[in-house]
Design a protein around this motif. Structure first.
Motif, PDB file in Angstrom:
ATOM      1  N   VAL A   1       0.824  -1.210   0.000  1.00  0.00           N
ATOM      2  CA  VAL A   1       0.000   0.000   0.000  1.00  0.00           C
ATOM      3  C   VAL A   1       0.856   1.258   0.000  1.00  0.00           C
ATOM      4  O   VAL A   1       0.637   2.170  -0.808  1.00  0.00           O
ATOM      5  CB  VAL A   1      -0.966  -0.004   1.197  1.00  0.00           C
ATOM      6  N   ASP A   2       1.830   1.346   0.899  1.00  0.00           N
ATOM      7  CA  ASP A   2       2.594   2.595   0.953  1.00  0.00           C
ATOM      8  C   ASP A   2       3.536   2.742  -0.233  1.00  0.00           C
ATOM      9  O   ASP A   2       3.760   3.856  -0.709  1.00  0.00           O
ATOM     10  CB  ASP A   2       3.330   2.761   2.288  1.00  0.00           C
ATOM     11  N   ASP A   3       4.063   1.629  -0.774  1.00  0.00           N
ATOM     12  CA  ASP A   3       4.827   1.710  -2.027  1.00  0.00           C
ATOM     13  C   ASP A   3       3.944   2.271  -3.138  1.00  0.00           C
ATOM     14  O   ASP A   3       4.404   3.044  -3.979  1.00  0.00           O
ATOM     15  CB  ASP A   3       5.311   0.335  -2.472  1.00  0.00           C
TER      16      ASP A   3
ATOM     17  N   ASN B   1     -13.759   9.485  -9.045  1.00  0.00           N
ATOM     18  CA  ASN B   1     -12.450   9.501  -9.677  1.00  0.00           C
ATOM     19  C   ASN B   1     -11.770   8.144  -9.487  1.00  0.00           C
ATOM     20  O   ASN B   1     -11.633   7.669  -8.353  1.00  0.00           O
ATOM     21  CB  ASN B   1     -11.596  10.614  -9.064  1.00  0.00           C
ATOM     22  N   PRO B   2     -11.323   7.494 -10.570  1.00  0.00           N
ATOM     23  CA  PRO B   2     -10.775   6.138 -10.433  1.00  0.00           C
ATOM     24  C   PRO B   2      -9.491   6.080  -9.607  1.00  0.00           C
ATOM     25  O   PRO B   2      -9.235   5.075  -8.938  1.00  0.00           O
ATOM     26  CB  PRO B   2     -10.516   5.705 -11.880  1.00  0.00           C
ATOM     27  N   VAL B   3      -8.676   7.131  -9.634  1.00  0.00           N
ATOM     28  CA  VAL B   3      -7.448   7.130  -8.847  1.00  0.00           C
ATOM     29  C   VAL B   3      -7.780   7.272  -7.370  1.00  0.00           C
ATOM     30  O   VAL B   3      -7.245   6.547  -6.524  1.00  0.00           O
ATOM     31  CB  VAL B   3      -6.500   8.255  -9.310  1.00  0.00           C
ATOM     32  N   ILE B   4      -8.681   8.188  -7.045  1.00  0.00           N
ATOM     33  CA  ILE B   4      -9.093   8.357  -5.648  1.00  0.00           C
ATOM     34  C   ILE B   4      -9.737   7.076  -5.140  1.00  0.00           C
ATOM     35  O   ILE B   4      -9.469   6.643  -4.005  1.00  0.00           O
ATOM     36  CB  ILE B   4     -10.076   9.535  -5.510  1.00  0.00           C
ATOM     37  N   ARG B   5     -10.537   6.432  -5.963  1.00  0.00           N
ATOM     38  CA  ARG B   5     -11.206   5.196  -5.553  1.00  0.00           C
ATOM     39  C   ARG B   5     -10.169   4.112  -5.238  1.00  0.00           C
ATOM     40  O   ARG B   5     -10.263   3.431  -4.210  1.00  0.00           O
ATOM     41  CB  ARG B   5     -12.153   4.732  -6.659  1.00  0.00           C
TER      42      ARG B   5
ATOM     43  N   GLY C   1      -4.244  -3.789  -0.701  1.00  0.00           N
ATOM     44  CA  GLY C   1      -5.448  -3.650   0.101  1.00  0.00           C
ATOM     45  C   GLY C   1      -6.677  -4.141  -0.634  1.00  0.00           C
ATOM     46  O   GLY C   1      -6.684  -5.241  -1.205  1.00  0.00           O
ATOM     47  N   TYR C   2      -7.716  -3.296  -0.644  1.00  0.00           N
ATOM     48  CA  TYR C   2      -8.962  -3.639  -1.335  1.00  0.00           C
ATOM     49  C   TYR C   2      -9.009  -3.074  -2.750  1.00  0.00           C
ATOM     50  O   TYR C   2     -10.024  -3.229  -3.441  1.00  0.00           O
ATOM     51  CB  TYR C   2     -10.155  -3.087  -0.559  1.00  0.00           C
ATOM     52  N   ALA C   3      -7.953  -2.419  -3.184  1.00  0.00           N
ATOM     53  CA  ALA C   3      -7.965  -1.799  -4.506  1.00  0.00           C
ATOM     54  C   ALA C   3      -8.063  -2.857  -5.604  1.00  0.00           C
ATOM     55  O   ALA C   3      -7.468  -3.928  -5.504  1.00  0.00           O
ATOM     56  CB  ALA C   3      -6.706  -0.958  -4.719  1.00  0.00           C
ATOM     57  N   GLU C   4      -8.831  -2.530  -6.639  1.00  0.00           N
ATOM     58  CA  GLU C   4      -8.955  -3.397  -7.810  1.00  0.00           C
ATOM     59  C   GLU C   4      -8.342  -2.658  -8.996  1.00  0.00           C
ATOM     60  O   GLU C   4      -8.943  -1.744  -9.556  1.00  0.00           O
ATOM     61  CB  GLU C   4     -10.415  -3.747  -8.062  1.00  0.00           C
ATOM     62  N   LEU C   5      -7.141  -3.060  -9.355  1.00  0.00           N
ATOM     63  CA  LEU C   5      -6.423  -2.395 -10.437  1.00  0.00           C
ATOM     64  C   LEU C   5      -6.770  -3.048 -11.774  1.00  0.00           C
ATOM     65  O   LEU C   5      -7.130  -4.226 -11.833  1.00  0.00           O
ATOM     66  CB  LEU C   5      -4.921  -2.486 -10.193  1.00  0.00           C
ATOM     67  N   PRO C   6      -6.648  -2.287 -12.862  1.00  0.00           N
ATOM     68  CA  PRO C   6      -6.946  -2.882 -14.167  1.00  0.00           C
ATOM     69  C   PRO C   6      -5.955  -3.981 -14.526  1.00  0.00           C
ATOM     70  O   PRO C   6      -4.811  -3.992 -14.064  1.00  0.00           O
ATOM     71  CB  PRO C   6      -6.819  -1.686 -15.126  1.00  0.00           C
TER      72      PRO C   6
ATOM     73  N   HIS D   1      -0.878  -5.746   3.990  1.00  0.00           N
ATOM     74  CA  HIS D   1      -1.167  -5.040   2.737  1.00  0.00           C
ATOM     75  C   HIS D   1      -2.286  -5.676   1.914  1.00  0.00           C
ATOM     76  O   HIS D   1      -2.620  -5.151   0.844  1.00  0.00           O
ATOM     77  CB  HIS D   1       0.100  -4.953   1.885  1.00  0.00           C
ATOM     78  N   GLY D   2      -2.853  -6.775   2.380  1.00  0.00           N
ATOM     79  CA  GLY D   2      -3.917  -7.428   1.634  1.00  0.00           C
ATOM     80  C   GLY D   2      -3.403  -8.586   0.812  1.00  0.00           C
ATOM     81  O   GLY D   2      -2.196  -8.696   0.533  1.00  0.00           O
TER      82      GLY D   2
END
Length: 345
Positions: free
Chosen positions: A14-16, A241-245, A89-94, A83-84
């Motif tokens: 996450v922090d990276d 905003n996709p980046v903020i999300r 984390g919970y982020a879903e990246l493309p 970090h998940g």
């Protein structure tokens, strides 16, 4: 403003991830490449995370290099609980539209510093594995770097992995030992000493829900991004905003981890501060010491030691960042990533 040539070596958790976004927000930074190191998650997942963030940001022009799958001499341990499962984390990246470079992570350190001698700022926010491997074959790398910043270690502060060790060093203490030894052998040559950014400083840098609210507002994202300690675990962002999300979903997991360890609903910004320091060392107070790494102690393996009083009678091998202005750092971090997000509406 003069362009900064930068190579980052990271184990993208996450922090990276926030460190990457911060660097990518800077028009004057030419990110030469991203070396993917095993640490928070295995190397293959680090590669996927780096490619995913670049895909999200439309920066598929930047090379991602796969590093070693394991530390120099010990089995890999990872920290998905921090970090998940995937490191973000919970982020879903493309899904990335491309794969990593065919050049190895260690070779990238050598090739890029040869291509830009005296210009490259090296930044390591994970274990030093790939840099150490590169130094074995190419000991001239330090003399070709403009400067080197390493996030890792702890000196006068408790560890976060063992009572005396910090995560990046604990994963592969031999690698940092080899890097410091390489710099020690260059004493008197004028080669700038690496700057170590330790827990002593980074654990004073606490990201809060208010910072995320400010970030979303500055990016013009709606609705308001309000993370609350009372929220159910795993709640997902509704940010337009996709980046903020993605940032919010990644950081929420990190908040929950810190909360579960009685540290508060906060997140320590280890790697984003190291990134800021790499671009501008004047943001921190820095002191030089002989620094070494404990490799064999039954209770202290991975501990980093600074010889404050000169007891070893050795040359200085590193600079240690010992203080900064947290408010100024967070103002700059929020403003920078908000600007990046505004460009990805």
């Amino acid at each position: 403003m003069q362009e900064t040539q930068l190579l980052i070596d990271c184990d993208t958790g996450v922090d990276d991830s926030l460190a990457l976004l911060y660097l990518l927000s800077k028009p004057a930074v030419n990110l030469l490449g991203i070396v993917s190191t095993a640490g928070n998650v295995p190397t293959a997942q680090v590669v996927e995370n780096n490619l995913g963030w670049l895909e999200l940001l439309g920066r598929t022009d930047i090379d991602v290099f796969a590093g070693s799958d394991s530390p120099l001499s010990t089995p890999l341990r990872t920290t998905e609980e921090t970090h998940g499962p995937l490191g973000v984390g919970y982020a879903e990246l493309p899904t990335p539209s491309r794969g990593p470079s065919t050049v190895s992570g260690a070779q990238a350190w050598s090739d890029l510093t040869r291509a830009h001698p005296g210009e490259v700022v090296g930044l390591v926010t994970g274990p030093c594995t790939n840099l150490a491997l590169a130094l074995r074959d190419d000991p001239g790398i330090p003399a070709r770097l403009r400067r080197l910043v390493i996030m890792g270690g702890t000196f006068w502060h408790p560890g976060n992995t063992t009572p005396s060790s910090e995560w990046n060093v604990a994963v592969d203490p031999e690698s940092l030992w080899e890097v410091l030894r390489a710099y020690g052998e260059l004493d008197g040559t004028g080669t700038p000493l690496p700057i170590i950014c330790p827990l002593d400083l980074t654990e004073t840098l606490e990201l809060t829900p208010d910072h995320l609210l400010r970030l979303a507002e500055a990016a013009g994202s709606r609705p308001a991004e309000c993370l609350d300690p009372q929220d159910d675990d795993g709640r997902r962002s509704q940010a337009g905003n996709p980046v903020i999300r993605a940032v919010s979903d990644a950081v929420r997991f990190y908040f929950e981890f810190h909360r579960d360890f009685d540290l508060g609903y906060i997140a320590h910004m280890h790697d984003p501060f190291a990134a800021a320091l790499a671009l501008n060392p004047s943001i921190a107070q820095i002191r030089s010491f002989p620094v070494d790494v404990e490799l064999t102690g039954a209770l202290t393996r991975g501990a980093t030691i600074a010889d404050v009083h000169g007891s070893w009678n050795r040359p200085d091998t590193a600079q240690i960042a010992v203080g900064t202005d947290p408010s100024a750092f967070f103002d700059e971090l929020v403003e920078s990533i908000a600007g990046l997000a505004r460009g990805r509406q």
